[in-house]
Scaffold this motif. Structure first.
Motif, PDB file in Angstrom:
ATOM      1  N   ARG A   1      17.559   1.069  -9.918  1.00 29.29           N
ATOM      2  CA  ARG A   1      16.799   0.969 -11.162  1.00 29.29           C
ATOM      3  C   ARG A   1      16.001   2.246 -11.376  1.00 29.29           C
ATOM      4  O   ARG A   1      15.460   2.806 -10.427  1.00 29.29           O
ATOM      5  N   GLN A   2      15.894   2.659 -12.611  1.00 27.66           N
ATOM      6  CA  GLN A   2      15.037   3.794 -12.963  1.00 27.66           C
ATOM      7  C   GLN A   2      13.587   3.314 -12.988  1.00 27.66           C
ATOM      8  O   GLN A   2      13.297   2.237 -13.491  1.00 27.66           O
ATOM      9  N   ASN A   3      12.689   4.110 -12.442  1.00 29.68           N
ATOM     10  CA  ASN A   3      11.278   3.749 -12.457  1.00 29.68           C
ATOM     11  C   ASN A   3      10.681   4.176 -13.794  1.00 29.68           C
ATOM     12  O   ASN A   3      10.500   5.353 -14.041  1.00 29.68           O
ATOM     13  N   GLY A   4      10.415   3.235 -14.626  1.00 30.87           N
ATOM     14  CA  GLY A   4       9.868   3.554 -15.937  1.00 30.87           C
ATOM     15  C   GLY A   4       9.228   2.352 -16.597  1.00 30.87           C
ATOM     16  O   GLY A   4       8.351   2.490 -17.425  1.00 30.87           O
ATOM     17  N   GLU A   5       9.658   1.173 -16.214  1.00 30.66           N
ATOM     18  CA  GLU A   5       9.096  -0.050 -16.775  1.00 30.66           C
ATOM     19  C   GLU A   5       8.080  -0.621 -15.788  1.00 30.66           C
ATOM     20  O   GLU A   5       8.441  -0.974 -14.667  1.00 30.66           O
ATOM     21  N   VAL A   6       6.844  -0.706 -16.216  1.00 36.78           N
ATOM     22  CA  VAL A   6       5.776  -1.151 -15.333  1.00 36.78           C
ATOM     23  C   VAL A   6       6.061  -2.548 -14.769  1.00 36.78           C
ATOM     24  O   VAL A   6       5.891  -2.789 -13.573  1.00 36.78           O
ATOM     25  N   ALA A   7       6.531  -3.461 -15.590  1.00 40.59           N
ATOM     26  CA  ALA A   7       6.774  -4.834 -15.136  1.00 40.59           C
ATOM     27  C   ALA A   7       7.861  -4.888 -14.064  1.00 40.59           C
ATOM     28  O   ALA A   7       7.763  -5.675 -13.117  1.00 40.59           O
TER      29      ALA A   7
ATOM     30  N   GLU B   1       0.835  -1.202   0.000  1.00 36.81           N
ATOM     31  CA  GLU B   1       0.000   0.000   0.000  1.00 36.81           C
ATOM     32  C   GLU B   1       0.870   1.253   0.000  1.00 36.81           C
ATOM     33  O   GLU B   1       0.620   2.202  -0.756  1.00 36.81           O
ATOM     34  N   LEU B   2       1.911   1.264   0.820  1.00 39.39           N
ATOM     35  CA  LEU B   2       2.801   2.426   0.888  1.00 39.39           C
ATOM     36  C   LEU B   2       3.572   2.620  -0.415  1.00 39.39           C
ATOM     37  O   LEU B   2       3.738   3.753  -0.878  1.00 39.39           O
ATOM     38  N   LEU B   3       4.040   1.547  -1.015  1.00 41.13           N
ATOM     39  CA  LEU B   3       4.750   1.653  -2.291  1.00 41.13           C
ATOM     40  C   LEU B   3       3.820   2.129  -3.407  1.00 41.13           C
ATOM     41  O   LEU B   3       4.218   2.946  -4.238  1.00 41.13           O
ATOM     42  N   ALA B   4       2.592   1.644  -3.422  1.00 41.68           N
ATOM     43  CA  ALA B   4       1.633   2.090  -4.431  1.00 41.68           C
ATOM     44  C   ALA B   4       1.343   3.583  -4.268  1.00 41.68           C
ATOM     45  O   ALA B   4       1.237   4.314  -5.255  1.00 41.68           O
ATOM     46  N   LEU B   5       1.259   4.022  -3.042  1.00 42.28           N
ATOM     47  CA  LEU B   5       1.007   5.437  -2.766  1.00 42.28           C
ATOM     48  C   LEU B   5       2.174   6.304  -3.237  1.00 42.28           C
ATOM     49  O   LEU B   5       1.979   7.379  -3.792  1.00 42.28           O
ATOM     50  N   ALA B   6       3.383   5.813  -3.035  1.00 47.24           N
ATOM     51  CA  ALA B   6       4.591   6.565  -3.405  1.00 47.24           C
ATOM     52  C   ALA B   6       4.894   6.496  -4.897  1.00 47.24           C
ATOM     53  O   ALA B   6       5.609   7.355  -5.425  1.00 47.24           O
ATOM     54  N   ALA B   7       4.357   5.518  -5.602  1.00 49.10           N
ATOM     55  CA  ALA B   7       4.729   5.223  -6.994  1.00 49.10           C
ATOM     56  C   ALA B   7       4.800   6.433  -7.918  1.00 49.10           C
ATOM     57  O   ALA B   7       5.773   6.567  -8.673  1.00 49.10           O
ATOM     58  N   PRO B   8       3.822   7.344  -7.908  1.00 51.70           N
ATOM     59  CA  PRO B   8       3.907   8.470  -8.841  1.00 51.70           C
ATOM     60  C   PRO B   8       5.127   9.377  -8.627  1.00 51.70           C
ATOM     61  O   PRO B   8       5.549  10.064  -9.558  1.00 51.70           O
ATOM     62  N   ASP B   9       5.690   9.357  -7.434  1.00 51.82           N
ATOM     63  CA  ASP B   9       6.834  10.214  -7.109  1.00 51.82           C
ATOM     64  C   ASP B   9       8.173   9.494  -7.193  1.00 51.82           C
ATOM     65  O   ASP B   9       9.221  10.117  -7.049  1.00 51.82           O
ATOM     66  N   VAL B  10       8.154   8.177  -7.396  1.00 51.63           N
ATOM     67  CA  VAL B  10       9.386   7.383  -7.376  1.00 51.63           C
ATOM     68  C   VAL B  10      10.149   7.536  -8.689  1.00 51.63           C
ATOM     69  O   VAL B  10       9.605   7.312  -9.768  1.00 51.63           O
ATOM     70  N   ALA B  11      11.420   7.904  -8.567  1.00 51.34           N
ATOM     71  CA  ALA B  11      12.314   8.004  -9.721  1.00 51.34           C
ATOM     72  C   ALA B  11      13.204   6.773  -9.833  1.00 51.34           C
ATOM     73  O   ALA B  11      13.457   6.273 -10.928  1.00 51.34           O
TER      74      ALA B  11
END
Length: 146
Positions: free
Chosen positions: A80-86, A25-35
């Motif tokens: 890792r760069q956050n850009g690949e959904v998988a 839940e916390l990671l999903a919440l942070a996801a839009p801001d994660v680089a």
């Protein structure tokens, strides 16, 4: 600049499955801001992992060749760069089972830090993110500054 506050998350009394869901839940919440993000993969503990966690670990392990200090029982993803959904989805699935996992905003500012199979959790949240948390999760937040 968005105002953020740091919290430690109380995990006492939670079962493994409750800690896993809390982390996700916390990671999903942070996801839009994660680089960027990283985790280790302690394959020596794989017998305790559910199938989807093992599959996520296999995907994460395949992202780069092993470096010094890594072998078939212990791997790291490297940053890792956050850009690949998988890749992000595999990280979210696996991170609660790691010894160390982190996700950073640009800057870098650590947004989520997990340690010791999610026994220890620290987060950096905005007021808007706190408002989106379930009441049960919000009750577990302990500010690191008062």
């Amino acid at each position: 600049m968005v105002s953020r506050n740091k919290y430690v998350v109380k995990t006492d009394g939670l079962s493994t499955s409750e800690r896993v869901e809390l982390c996700r839940e916390l990671l999903a919440l942070a996801a839009p801001d994660v680089a960027t993000f990283e985790t280790d993969i302690p394959w020596s503990m794989a017998a305790e992992w559910p199938t989807e966690v093992r599959e996520a670990a296999e995907h994460l392990s395949s992202l780069r060749t092993p470096k010094r200090g890594e072998d078939r029982l212990y791997r790291r993803t490297g940053v890792r760069q956050n850009g690949e959904v998988a890749v992000w989805d595999a990280f979210v699935a696996f991170a609660p089972y790691s010894f160390d996992a982190s996700a950073w905003a640009p800057g870098p500012r650590r947004l989520v830090a997990l340690a010791d199979c999610a026994q220890s959790i620290a987060v950096d949240l905005t007021r808007d993110q706190i408002a989106l948390l379930s009441t049960a999760v919000e009750a577990r937040l302990v500010p690191t500054r008062r």
